[in-house]
Design a protein around this motif. Structure first.
Motif, PDB file in Angstrom:
ATOM      1  N   SER A 189       0.816  -1.217   0.000  1.00  0.00           N
ATOM      2  CA  SER A 189       0.000   0.000   0.000  1.00  0.00           C
ATOM      3  C   SER A 189       0.846   1.262   0.000  1.00  0.00           C
ATOM      4  O   SER A 189       0.324   2.366  -0.192  1.00  0.00           O
ATOM      5  CB  SER A 189      -0.927   0.015   1.223  1.00  0.00           C
ATOM      6  OG  SER A 189      -0.182   0.187   2.424  1.00  0.00           O
ATOM      7  N   VAL A 190       2.148   1.131   0.237  1.00  0.00           N
ATOM      8  CA  VAL A 190       3.027   2.300   0.321  1.00  0.00           C
ATOM      9  C   VAL A 190       3.431   2.755  -1.075  1.00  0.00           C
ATOM     10  O   VAL A 190       3.915   1.963  -1.885  1.00  0.00           O
ATOM     11  CB  VAL A 190       4.290   1.986   1.146  1.00  0.00           C
ATOM     12  CG1 VAL A 190       5.206   3.209   1.201  1.00  0.00           C
ATOM     13  CG2 VAL A 190       3.923   1.544   2.553  1.00  0.00           C
ATOM     14  N   GLY A 191       3.223   4.014  -1.343  1.00  0.00           N
ATOM     15  CA  GLY A 191       3.700   4.604  -2.584  1.00  0.00           C
ATOM     16  C   GLY A 191       4.868   5.532  -2.300  1.00  0.00           C
ATOM     17  O   GLY A 191       5.337   5.647  -1.170  1.00  0.00           O
ATOM     18  N   SER A 192       5.327   6.211  -3.316  1.00  0.00           N
ATOM     19  CA  SER A 192       6.372   7.219  -3.140  1.00  0.00           C
ATOM     20  C   SER A 192       6.329   8.192  -4.306  1.00  0.00           C
ATOM     21  O   SER A 192       5.798   7.872  -5.379  1.00  0.00           O
ATOM     22  CB  SER A 192       7.762   6.582  -3.044  1.00  0.00           C
ATOM     23  OG  SER A 192       8.191   6.099  -4.299  1.00  0.00           O
ATOM     24  N   VAL A 193       6.872   9.356  -4.084  1.00  0.00           N
ATOM     25  CA  VAL A 193       6.951  10.356  -5.153  1.00  0.00           C
ATOM     26  C   VAL A 193       7.741   9.793  -6.330  1.00  0.00           C
ATOM     27  O   VAL A 193       7.339   9.924  -7.495  1.00  0.00           O
ATOM     28  CB  VAL A 193       7.595  11.647  -4.633  1.00  0.00           C
ATOM     29  CG1 VAL A 193       7.860  12.624  -5.775  1.00  0.00           C
ATOM     30  CG2 VAL A 193       6.710  12.297  -3.568  1.00  0.00           C
ATOM     31  N   ALA A 194       8.865   9.141  -6.019  1.00  0.00           N
ATOM     32  CA  ALA A 194       9.712   8.600  -7.082  1.00  0.00           C
ATOM     33  C   ALA A 194       8.992   7.515  -7.871  1.00  0.00           C
ATOM     34  O   ALA A 194       9.058   7.485  -9.111  1.00  0.00           O
ATOM     35  CB  ALA A 194      11.006   8.053  -6.482  1.00  0.00           C
ATOM     36  N   ALA A 195       8.283   6.616  -7.167  1.00  0.00           N
ATOM     37  CA  ALA A 195       7.584   5.531  -7.851  1.00  0.00           C
ATOM     38  C   ALA A 195       6.426   6.042  -8.700  1.00  0.00           C
ATOM     39  O   ALA A 195       6.020   5.385  -9.665  1.00  0.00           O
ATOM     40  CB  ALA A 195       7.070   4.519  -6.823  1.00  0.00           C
ATOM     41  N   ALA A 196       5.912   7.218  -8.357  1.00  0.00           N
ATOM     42  CA  ALA A 196       4.803   7.800  -9.119  1.00  0.00           C
ATOM     43  C   ALA A 196       5.284   8.664 -10.277  1.00  0.00           C
ATOM     44  O   ALA A 196       4.480   9.332 -10.935  1.00  0.00           O
ATOM     45  CB  ALA A 196       3.917   8.627  -8.187  1.00  0.00           C
ATOM     46  N   GLY A 197       6.599   8.669 -10.510  1.00  0.00           N
ATOM     47  CA  GLY A 197       7.142   9.408 -11.637  1.00  0.00           C
ATOM     48  C   GLY A 197       7.733  10.751 -11.303  1.00  0.00           C
ATOM     49  O   GLY A 197       8.192  11.474 -12.188  1.00  0.00           O
ATOM     50  N   GLY A 198       7.760  11.097 -10.008  1.00  0.00           N
ATOM     51  CA  GLY A 198       8.350  12.351  -9.580  1.00  0.00           C
ATOM     52  C   GLY A 198       9.813  12.182  -9.215  1.00  0.00           C
ATOM     53  O   GLY A 198      10.400  11.107  -9.379  1.00  0.00           O
ATOM     54  N   PRO A 199      10.436  13.217  -8.687  1.00  0.00           N
ATOM     55  CA  PRO A 199      11.860  13.159  -8.347  1.00  0.00           C
ATOM     56  C   PRO A 199      12.118  12.330  -7.092  1.00  0.00           C
ATOM     57  O   PRO A 199      11.260  12.217  -6.213  1.00  0.00           O
ATOM     58  CB  PRO A 199      12.222  14.628  -8.103  1.00  0.00           C
ATOM     59  CG  PRO A 199      10.943  15.244  -7.654  1.00  0.00           C
ATOM     60  CD  PRO A 199       9.861  14.553  -8.432  1.00  0.00           C
ATOM     61  N   SER A 200      13.297  11.762  -7.005  1.00  0.00           N
ATOM     62  CA  SER A 200      13.716  11.034  -5.806  1.00  0.00           C
ATOM     63  C   SER A 200      14.514  11.928  -4.860  1.00  0.00           C
ATOM     64  O   SER A 200      14.873  11.497  -3.764  1.00  0.00           O
ATOM     65  CB  SER A 200      14.556   9.812  -6.189  1.00  0.00           C
ATOM     66  OG  SER A 200      15.712  10.203  -6.910  1.00  0.00           O
ATOM     67  N   ASP A 201      14.791  13.158  -5.266  1.00  0.00           N
ATOM     68  CA  ASP A 201      15.548  14.105  -4.462  1.00  0.00           C
ATOM     69  C   ASP A 201      14.628  14.784  -3.454  1.00  0.00           C
ATOM     70  O   ASP A 201      13.745  15.565  -3.845  1.00  0.00           O
ATOM     71  CB  ASP A 201      16.194  15.151  -5.371  1.00  0.00           C
ATOM     72  CG  ASP A 201      16.998  16.185  -4.614  1.00  0.00           C
ATOM     73  OD1 ASP A 201      17.162  16.040  -3.380  1.00  0.00           O
ATOM     74  OD2 ASP A 201      17.464  17.153  -5.252  1.00  0.00           O
TER      75      ASP A 201
END
Length: 224
Positions: A189-201
């Motif tokens: 259930s955990v997402g992330s900005v990076a996994a959604a196509g955003g920056p990892s910084d």
């Protein structure tokens, strides 16, 4: 509006800095914003501390390199990996009985705009068995943002976290913690900005969130 930037040397000092920010808003009536990357930790909610497995959950966090702490804002356990972004918006209130929903709605809208500026189309809601489950979350291929609120008679703190990267580390430690607490949690259930196509910084996320929380207000910048 006061804007605080940076992170204090220790978890304890860092937490005190946010508390002092809220106190000052209560005393002066001046809103304040802080967006930063906290030290590596698992922040437990007050309900977690009442669970029979609380000591085991704290031990599980430590075994995985996360310092266990207890936060005053409600909700269940949240992890900060070092890249996880925290935000805190202190605002004066005339009454603790009014404005709660409006503050939540405003925070969610601002976080959605911040994420959109980073290329992430987040929507309200969260998957089943998410971390720190609640009615004020944002998701995009998993839960990205949780929002909580601490309300006093003179001020409110609207706070939360944004999962930027390190989704596997975030989910792994919380899987062990929630298991010890006897609470449902699905690591998927955990997402992330990076996994959604955003920056990892995380610095880019900090900048975007701060910009939206501040809006058009005149600011004074203060280093933590």
């Amino acid at each position: 509006m006061r804007v605080l930037r940076g992170r204090a040397a220790t978890i304890s000092a860092d937490r005190k800095r946010t508390g002092a920010m809220l106190d000052r808003t209560a005393e002066t009536g001046e809103p304040a914003v802080r967006v930063w990357t906290p030290h590596r930790q698992v922040a437990f909610g007050r309900r977690d501390a009442a669970e029979p497995g609380y000591d085991r959950a704290r031990a599980a966090a430590r075994e995985r390199g996360f310092e266990p702490v207890e936060r005053r804002v409600g909700g269940r356990a949240v992890a900060y990996t070092g890249s996880t972004v925290a935000f805190a918006h202190a605002v004066p209130v005339e009454s603790p009985r009014t404005g709660l929903d409006d503050r939540y709605a405003a925070a969610a809208a601002r976080l959605r705009r911040a994420l959109a500026s980073l290329g992430v189309d987040a929507e309200p809601g969260e998957p089943t068995d998410s971390f720190c489950p609640g009615s004020h979350s944002l998701q995009c291929a998993g839960k990205l943002v949780g929002i909580a609120q601490r309300v006093r008679t003179d001020a409110a703190l609207v706070a939360g976290c944004v999962v930027v990267a390190d989704r596997d580390a975030f989910a792994s430690v919380l899987a062990a913690v929630y298991d010890a607490l006897g609470q449902p949690f699905d690591p998927a259930s955990v997402g992330s900005v990076a996994a959604a196509g955003g920056p990892s910084d995380p610095a880019r996320v900090v900048e975007a969130v701060e910009r939206e929380l501040v809006g058009d207000a005149a600011t004074t910048i203060h280093e933590v």
